[in-house]
Design an enzyme around this catalytic site. Structure first.
Site, PDB file in Angstrom:
ATOM      1  CD  GLU A  63      -0.312   1.817   3.755  1.00 30.52           C
ATOM      2  OE1 GLU A  63       0.278   3.874   3.232  1.00 30.52           O
ATOM      3  OE2 GLU A  63       0.459   1.190   4.179  1.00 30.52           O
ATOM      4  CB  ALA A  66      -1.007   0.028   1.065  1.00 30.98           C
TER       5      ALA A  66
END
Length: 888
Positions: A340, A304
């Site tokens: 994230e 990610a």
């Protein structure tokens, strides 16, 4: 960014020089100052705002662009220097705030990835200017700048080929999409415009502000002005997408998927709402944008990327459907979202000044992501899983090729090298250790002060220590500098003497290394939590000199209780025997730590491998899957040191005997009332037993695969069933797995099929698989990964290595520029003979440039370590195994 870990610096000689520099300057890093921040671009010219217009070609292989950049020039300069890579400039103009316009001539330096823009005459005076550049660039297939992702989508029962455009800017790839100041210290706002086909969706950091149809059937999508941010956080995605929307704390939330997968984003949305609300409270600074989008993209990156307001994930990391996916997938999704979204504060709101402080992004996000996951999902035992991840860092950090958390990055094109387990996992572990020492409330107060003082700004580690010092009243920089500014870590030696029923304990530290006798002697401030058998705990700050303590009771004495420390523990023989007998009564974290430390001590030659194997024999009724994952990994390491087929068979039978007992408790199928992670343990044990050739497990895996059309394989164990089936595949099974890979419209399914194919041991089938990887069958990054990992996964190391060497130009051509240095070391990593290490270095020097040498040195060092352990322990491990098997 959550990704595969890589390492640092151009060569060991340079690494050694840098480390000596670090030793000399411990605790000497200054707080942030713009003028002294490293970087290749002059700081006399500063960007304030970018207006970008991107027009992809219909073929998706190139694009036209226009960049209008508002800049401030502090003093007279002869030229303006910007970053650009693989861009062609059509025109460059500079307009002053007074209205005059000058044409600038570009001079490219491809090696430095810079362009010098020079006027025809006279230097450029100080003031405000608008720089305009018309240019064009490439759209490639690797995740660098703007790139394309090819994927398959089911439409009316058939597979249809599709393309999606995505960006990956970190660390220094924004310069492939637009010319600019591609260094993190140069923050600026962005307004992005994309011209795309009318039926497509475009997503960027900010909400759409305007959509205008065009006469040619396209549309022009404009996005609102962003907050000031570093170039590596800018983002643009274009494709056919579905959207799921919600909100939390007044923030609009969106999750984009390719068509038909919207429903699988529901769990990610619920996790996002929980995490954002928690972070808003924890940091004391609310999420600063009006929206937070997340995109599940069908390829490209493997993990990610934390683009501000437009986080990108490989869909295999973000999508989860109850009943269709396993608990492991659910855990992966929650953990990566927590990581994230933490970056939206650590990294985005407050950004490291330069790549030498990358851990301020990645170590913090890893620590915070683990904290959030454990808080809301305590039954998952993710703190224990994090301990396994910490083991990866401990193993890498003890070797000759290690580096400090804060490592000088002299060249921005080498920035990717510091994205490794030391930056991520050691960084997180040091923070957890420090939080445990200071207390959660004090630590949080320091974090909040840091966020409040540096929002929308850049920092160094010294800035964070400053705020923690203010919150705690301690000199944190002096306390912690050794952990971040020097490499490695200590082993804490615990010596206990019993005197009239009481315990006299001596603690001493020395640097722990693996196969590195010449390592510099170092010391750390080590918070040691000691626990005796009566439950008494005491925290001691162990400094350079030994310390002596007294406990009321003599008995077991455990160091690093609760496993909050980043160090190894070594015990005197009598105390170790007591701990071994009490192993099953220790908490899971302490059982895992004792096992891990003992195995590492055996790798280092401080004890022999039978001490570890004896501990494993004491596990008895162990049910924790993390502990068994550690054990099966350690047993696989030992198995790979054994050369003789006969001895290998002996050790395999021993492994099968060890694992039969825990597997009998969980069986093949779920049982009423079983623990939440029993399915995860089931999967791990099927995999390990299959690798050891356990006949009943192999037959059952093959049977379940053969019956998959009538009865779907339980997703909780499907990867293990596929891997075992692949390992013993014949022609028909191989073709079935190949078709499974080709027909997969889901990244998880595609990854599972590729992993199973990499297990194949039939030389003829394995060669066919590798030949297939040289075609256009898979995206180039997937193909290279399979080619360089198939030897390790299948055990056919020599065959795979020779194939890579025979086709090295083609393999290197498929790899991305940042991936090429890893091709040879990854392909050679399963070797256990020192001569192979020499071969790896020689081949790297012959076929790659100097920037690839450090990765080769890392690979060679790993091979030499295994060769040294093999010389000491392989025969001992085989003899131990043979002595514990039934005669005959």
């Amino acid at each position: 960014m959550r990704t595969v870990y890589r390492a640092t610096v151009d060569s060991l000689a340079l690494a050694a020089a840098l480390l000596l520099c670090c030793f000399a300057s411990a605790n000497a890093e200054p707080r942030f100052a713009f003028a002294t921040t490293p970087g290749k671009l002059p700081k006399d010219v500063v960007p304030k705002h970018y207006t970008l217009r991107i027009v992809p070609a219909t073929t998706y292989d190139r694009f036209d662009g226009e960049a209008i950049i508002d800049i401030e020039i502090a003093r007279s300069v002869p030229a303006i220097v910007v970053n650009a890579a693989e861009l062609s400039f059509k025109s460059v103009r500079l307009r002053s705030s007074t209205g005059g316009e000058t044409i600038l001539t570009p001079r490219f330096d491809p090696q430095r990835e810079t362009v010098t823009l020079t006027p025809a005459s006279s230097p450029i005076a100080p003031g405000s200017y608008r720089l305009g550049i018309d240019y064009s660039g490439k759209i490639g297939k690797h995740p660098q700048g703007l790139y394309q992702i090819a994927y398959k989508q089911r439409e009316q029962g058939r597979l249809v080929e599709k393309l999606l455009l995505a960006t990956q800017m970190e660390p220094v790839q924004a310069r492939r999409l637009f010319p600019g100041w591609d260094e993190p210290v140069f923050r600026a706002s962005f307004e992005i415009v994309a011209v795309i086909d009318a039926h497509l969706t475009a997503v960027s950091n900010m909400p759409q502000s305007k959509v205008e149809p065009r006469p040619d059937g396209k549309k022009e999508v404009s996005f609102a002005r962003s907050v000031p941010m570093s170039t590596y956080l800018a983002a643009l995605f274009v494709g056919e997408m579905d959207l799921q929307e919600d909100s939390v704390d007044g923030i609009r939330l969106g999750i984009y998927t390719v068509k038909g997968k919207r429903a699988r984003a529901r769990y990610a949305m619920e996790a996002t709402k929980q995490i954002v609300r928690y972070y808003n409270d924890y940091f004391g600074e609310p999420y600063p944008l009006v929206k937070l989008d997340q995109l599940a993209i069908p390829g490209g990156i493997g993990g990610a990327m934390e683009n501000w307001g437009a986080i990108a994930y490989n869909e295999g990391r973000l999508l989860y459907s109850p009943g269709e996916d396993s608990l492991r997938q659910k855990q992966v999704v929650y953990g990566i979202i927590a990581h994230e979204i933490a970056h939206q504060w650590f990294g985005n709101l407050v950004t490291m000044a330069w790549w030498d402080n990358l851990w301020l992004n990645e170590g913090f996000a890893s620590w915070m992501g683990g904290k959030a996951t454990e808080r809301f999902n305590p039954r998952w035992g993710m703190r224990l899983r994090d301990a396994l991840w910490k083991e990866t860092a401990l193993a890498e950090d003890a070797r000759r090729t290690t580096h400090p958390i804060q490592t000088p990055v002299e060249n921005d094109t080498r920035a990717m090298d510091v994205f490794d387990s030391i930056t991520y996992a050691k960084g997180a572990a040091v923070l957890r250790m420090l939080e445990g020492y200071l207390g959660e409330d004090v630590f949080r107060a320091g974090v909040q002060g840091y966020m409040r003082a540096h929002r929308f700004a850049n920092t160094t580690t010294a800035d964070f220590w400053h705020h923690l010092s203010g919150a705690s009243g301690k000199d944190i920089g002096k306390l912690v500098a050794g952990w971040t500014e020097q490499p490695g870590y200590p082993v804490v030696k615990v010596l206990q003497h019993c005197e009239n029923g009481a315990a006299a304990v001596t603690l001493a530290q020395e640097r722990f290394t693996l196969n590195d006798p010449g390592a510099a002697p170092l010391a750390w401030n080590v918070p040691v939590i000691l626990a005796d058998g009566a439950g008494t705990r005491r925290t001691v700050l162990l400094e350079r000199n030994p310390q002596k303590l007294r406990f009321e009771h003599c008995g077991t004495m455990l160091a690093n209780a609760g496993d909050t420390g980043y160090y190894r523990s070594q015990y005197d023989d009598r105390n170790f025997r007591r701990l071994a007998l009490d192993l099953n009564r220790l908490p899971a974290s302490d059982r895992l730590r004792l096992l891990s430390d003992t195995f590492a001590l055996a790798q280092a030659g401080r004890v022999d491998a039978t001490r570890y194997l004896a501990l494993v024999e004491n596990l008895g009724a162990e049910t924790d899957r993390t502990i068994w994952d550690h054990v099966t990994g350690a047993l696989r390491f030992l198995r790979e040191l054994i050369d003789s087929p006969g001895d290998q068979a002996v050790f395999d039978r021993y492994v099968a005997r060890l694992l039969e007992t825990p597997f009998a408790r969980v069986g093949w199928d779920p049982r009423p009332g079983e623990a939440a992670d029993a399915a995860l343990l089931r999967r791990s044990l099927i995999e390990a037993l299959g690798r050891a050739g356990h006949e009943a497990v192999v037959r059952e895996a093959q049977s379940r695969f053969a019956a998959r059309a009538e009865k779907a394989i339980d997703p909780a164990i499907r990867p293990a069933v596929l891997n075992v089936t692949g390992r013993y595949a014949h022609q028909t099974t191989f073709e079935a797995l190949l078709e499974r890979m080709r027909s997969a419209a889901d990244m998880t399914e595609k990854w599972e099929a590729q992993a199973a194919l990499r297990q194949v041991r039939d030389p003829r089938l394995l060669r066919r698989l590798m030949e297939l990887m040289l075609t256009e069958e898979l995206p180039p990054s997937d193909a290279v990964f399979n080619l360089t990992h198939v030897g390790d996964d299948s055990g056919m190391v020599e065959l795979a290595w020779r194939f890579v060497l025979e086709h090295l130009p083609a393999v290197l051509a498929k790899a991305s520029p940042r991936g090429r240095p890893h091709v040879l070391p990854d392909a050679a990593s399963a070797f256990t003979d020192a001569a192979r290490a020499d071969e790896l270095i020689a081949l790297t020097k012959a076929h790659l440039d100097a920037t690839a040498l450090y990765q080769a040195e890392k690979g060679a060092d790993w091979i030499r370590l295994k060769a040294a352990v093999k010389a000491r322990e392989a025969r001992r491990a085989v003899d131990w195994a043979r002595a514990r098997l039934p005669a005959g």
